[in-house]
Write a protein that holds these residues in place. Structure first.
Motif, short mmCIF file in Angstrom:
data_model
loop_
_atom_site.label_atom_id
_atom_site.label_comp_id
_atom_site.label_asym_id
_atom_site.label_seq_id
_atom_site.Cartn_x
_atom_site.Cartn_y
_atom_site.Cartn_z
N ASN A 299 0.88 -1.19 0.11
CA ASN A 299 -0.15 0.15 0.03
C ASN A 299 0.84 1.35 0.07
OD1 ASN A 299 -2.24 -1.50 0.03
ND2 ASN A 299 -2.66 -1.34 2.36
N LYS A 300 1.98 1.21 0.75
CA LYS A 300 2.96 2.48 0.82
C LYS A 300 3.59 2.45 -0.58
CE LYS A 300 6.92 3.84 3.50
NZ LYS A 300 7.75 3.86 4.47
N PHE A 301 3.80 1.45 -1.04
CA PHE A 301 4.25 1.56 -2.65
C PHE A 301 3.44 2.25 -3.61
CE2 PHE A 301 4.90 -0.55 -6.69
CZ PHE A 301 6.06 -0.08 -7.11
N THR A 302 2.17 1.91 -3.69
CA THR A 302 1.36 2.40 -4.39
C THR A 302 1.11 3.54 -4.18
OG1 THR A 302 -0.51 1.71 -3.05
CG2 THR A 302 0.20 0.40 -4.70
N GLN A 303 1.06 4.44 -2.97
CA GLN A 303 0.99 5.79 -2.68
C GLN A 303 2.14 6.47 -3.32
OE1 GLN A 303 -1.46 7.46 -1.05
NE2 GLN A 303 -2.43 5.50 -0.89
N GLU A 304 3.43 5.98 -3.30
CA GLU A 304 4.50 6.65 -4.08
C GLU A 304 4.29 6.60 -5.34
OE1 GLU A 304 8.04 4.24 -2.83
OE2 GLU A 304 7.97 5.25 -0.52
N LEU A 305 3.40 5.69 -6.09
CA LEU A 305 3.32 5.80 -7.50
C LEU A 305 2.26 6.76 -8.00
CD1 LEU A 305 3.07 1.91 -8.48
CD2 LEU A 305 4.95 3.55 -8.93
N LYS A 306 1.47 7.28 -7.12
CA LYS A 306 0.54 8.40 -7.74
C LYS A 306 1.46 9.44 -8.07
CE LYS A 306 -2.98 7.34 -4.23
NZ LYS A 306 -3.97 7.67 -3.05
N GLY A 307 0.72 9.95 -9.30
CA GLY A 307 1.38 10.99 -10.01
C GLY A 307 2.51 10.69 -11.08
N VAL A 308 2.83 9.27 -11.06
CA VAL A 308 3.57 8.53 -12.00
C VAL A 308 3.02 8.25 -13.16
CG1 VAL A 308 5.59 7.12 -12.27
CG2 VAL A 308 5.26 8.24 -10.13
N GLU A 309 3.33 8.59 -14.24
CA GLU A 309 2.73 8.04 -15.55
C GLU A 309 3.45 6.71 -16.11
OE1 GLU A 309 2.11 11.08 -18.54
OE2 GLU A 309 1.00 12.33 -17.15
N TYR A 310 3.04 5.68 -15.51
CA TYR A 310 3.88 4.50 -15.75
C TYR A 310 3.79 3.95 -17.04
CZ TYR A 310 -0.09 1.68 -14.34
OH TYR A 310 -1.15 1.30 -14.15
N ASP A 311 4.65 3.37 -17.99
CA ASP A 311 4.28 2.70 -19.02
C ASP A 311 4.27 1.00 -18.99
OD1 ASP A 311 4.51 5.04 -20.48
OD2 ASP A 311 6.89 5.12 -20.50
N HIS A 312 5.14 0.77 -18.00
CA HIS A 312 4.91 -0.97 -17.88
C HIS A 312 5.58 -1.00 -16.43
CE1 HIS A 312 4.86 -4.76 -19.26
NE2 HIS A 312 6.11 -5.19 -18.70
N ILE A 313 5.04 -2.14 -15.78
CA ILE A 313 5.33 -2.63 -14.44
C ILE A 313 5.93 -4.04 -14.46
CG2 ILE A 313 5.10 -3.26 -11.99
CD1 ILE A 313 3.22 -0.62 -11.92
N THR A 314 7.16 -4.41 -14.18
CA THR A 314 7.53 -5.77 -14.12
C THR A 314 7.97 -6.15 -12.59
OG1 THR A 314 8.74 -5.59 -16.27
CG2 THR A 314 9.17 -7.45 -14.96
N VAL A 315 7.00 -7.39 -12.41
CA VAL A 315 7.23 -8.03 -10.98
C VAL A 315 7.70 -9.41 -11.20
CG1 VAL A 315 5.80 -8.83 -8.98
CG2 VAL A 315 4.99 -7.06 -10.37
N GLU A 316 9.15 -9.43 -10.37
CA GLU A 316 9.78 -10.60 -10.64
C GLU A 316 9.74 -11.47 -9.07
OE1 GLU A 316 13.89 -9.46 -11.66
OE2 GLU A 316 13.40 -8.74 -13.74
N GLY A 317 9.93 -12.53 -8.75
CA GLY A 317 9.75 -13.36 -7.68
C GLY A 317 11.09 -14.20 -7.85
N HIS A 318 11.70 -14.31 -6.67
CA HIS A 318 13.00 -14.88 -6.18
C HIS A 318 12.93 -15.77 -5.18
CE1 HIS A 318 15.15 -12.02 -9.15
NE2 HIS A 318 14.28 -11.38 -8.95
N THR A 319 13.58 -16.71 -5.01
CA THR A 319 13.94 -17.69 -3.88
C THR A 319 15.22 -17.95 -3.50
OG1 THR A 319 13.79 -19.56 -5.22
CG2 THR A 319 11.71 -18.76 -4.45
N ASP A 320 15.74 -18.59 -2.34
CA ASP A 320 16.75 -18.97 -2.13
C ASP A 320 17.19 -20.24 -2.79
OD1 ASP A 320 15.68 -20.96 -0.52
OD2 ASP A 320 16.00 -19.82 1.25
N ARG A 321 18.57 -20.73 -2.28
CA ARG A 321 18.90 -21.90 -3.17
C ARG A 321 18.58 -23.18 -2.69
NH1 ARG A 321 23.73 -19.40 -1.65
NH2 ARG A 321 24.83 -20.36 0.06
#
Length: 402
Positions: A299-321
């Motif tokens: 939620n805090k992250f989306t508040q920071e995105l307000k006012g940003v005209e974004y073109d694309h968002i990439t969500v990457e998931g990572h794990t340990d070995r």
């Protein structure tokens, strides 16, 4: 003795007179084209004089003599010089001088002797000449007229032949006729071809004909020049020209005050924002269920995105070995999908602009050789915590402040 026949000559004269009568009738309505002309002609003359009768008359003074043989000279060169006046295209009158040459005979007699006779003929003539035009250059001719011919005879005898009058002469008026053609080379020269017959009485009282075939050059002169065509002055009434309209030119309107062009607002520079979230905060251990603390962080992250005209968002998931690579890749993709769904459902972000990627343990944050020990020990799990994460990469621009 040979007897002269007059019928052919009379027929020729009658034909010529008939032709001239026709030409005269045609000229009754013809326009006059009066002019003078002169010419000269040469040709061949042939006689039809009854020399047998002449010979018999000359030997009548010697009744005991007879003619044993006779030779004749019945042709000679002839010429003429003439001039005339052409009253119209159809008829004219012509006068001239002619020389028909000389003719003769020679006879031998018994008792022994000979008789030679020569006759020279010349004179003047006056003819009425008719013309029948065929085209602009060729015409047919016919003529009848009178002539005054001088006959000069010369007789000589040998042996027992006695000549009482060796040089008789005689001048007598008689008639003549002829026909032919004329070819006009130019207005100043023409060629004639004619056959003419002269009726002749010689100096010893005998009659005969002289036929002449000739070619002549004719030179017209004194033609009346054709009047120049009358120029009829034609008065042309022209309509007065319509006055040209007066054009009043209005002064030019003042140029509008130029409006300063608006200062262009610089286009916002593209920005790239990359945020990494601790997977242990977002999810429970070894699952893709969103925790309350993870939701608050997003939620805090989306508040920071307000006012940003974004073109694309990439969500990457990572794990340990720890664990199998295939399992870790599947788990990392499930966690990336969970983050995407939360952002779309709670913040109204467009799902079409969000891409999810599960990278498993292929891109660890820890360096190789760190976190040694037993993989399942608490110390190793705590050391590998940076590898368990979700990275959100935003590409867009922030509008410039006004």
């Amino acid at each position: 003795m040979k007897k002269f026949q007059l019928k052919p000559l009379r027929a020729l004269c009658l034909l010529s007179l008939a032709g001239l009568s026709t030409f005269s009738a045609l000229t009754a309505h013809a326009q006059a084209e009066g002019h003078y002309y002169g010419g000269i002609g040469m040709g061949q003359a042939r006689s039809k004089i009854d020399v047998d009768r002449i010979n018999a008359n000359l030997l009548s003074a010697n009744p005991s003599m007879t003619t044993t043989s006779m030779t004749r000279d019945e042709s000679d060169a002839a010429y003429k010089v003439f001039g005339g006046y052409q009253f119209s295209p159809y008829w004219g009158v012509e006068a001239g001088y002619f020389n028909l040459g000389q003719f003769g005979f020679k006879s031998t007699t018994n008792p022994t002797g000979s008789l030679d006779g020569r006759i020279k003929l010349d004179g003047v003539n006056l003819d009425l000449v008719g013309t029948l035009p065929i085209n602009n250059q060729l015409s047919l001719l016919g003529r009848v007229g009178v002539h005054n011919a001088r006959a000069r005879d010369t007789f000589t005898g040998t042996g027992n032949v006695v000549i009482l009058d060796p040089n008789p002469q005689k001048t007598q008026t008689n008639y003549k006729a002829g026909f032919g053609f004329a070819y006009q080379f130019s207005p100043s020269m023409a060629l004639r071809g004619e056959l003419e017959r002269y009726r002749i009485n010689d100096a010893v009282g005998n009659k005969g004909d002289i036929n002449v075939a000739s070619l002549s050059l004719v030179f017209p002169f004194g033609r009346t020049p054709e009047p120049a065509p009358k120029v009829v002055e034609r008065v042309v009434y022209q309509q007065a020209p319509t006055p040209e309209p007066i054009i009043i030119v209005a002064p030019p309107a003042p140029a509008p005050t130029p409006v300063p062009a608006p200062v262009p607002v610089p286009a916002p520079k593209p920005e790239r924002l990359r945020v990494s979230f601790n997977a242990d905060v977002l999810f429970g251990f070894d699952n893709a269920n969103m925790r309350l603390g993870g939701k608050e962080a997003l939620n805090k992250f989306t508040q920071e995105l307000k006012g940003v005209e974004y073109d694309h968002i990439t969500v990457e998931g990572h794990t340990d070995r720890i664990g199998q690579a295939a399992y870790n890749e599947k788990l990392s993709l499930q966690r990336a999908e969970a983050v995407k769904n939360y952002l779309v459902n709670t913040s109204g972000l467009s799902a079409a602009k969000i891409t999810t990627v599960g990278k498993g343990s292929s891109a660890p944050a820890t360096a190789e050789g760190e976190c040694k020990g037993i993989k399942t020990s608490a110390a190793v799990i705590a050391c590998l915590q940076p590898d368990r994460r979700v990275d959100i990469d935003v590409t867009g621009s922030r509008p410039a402040a006004r």
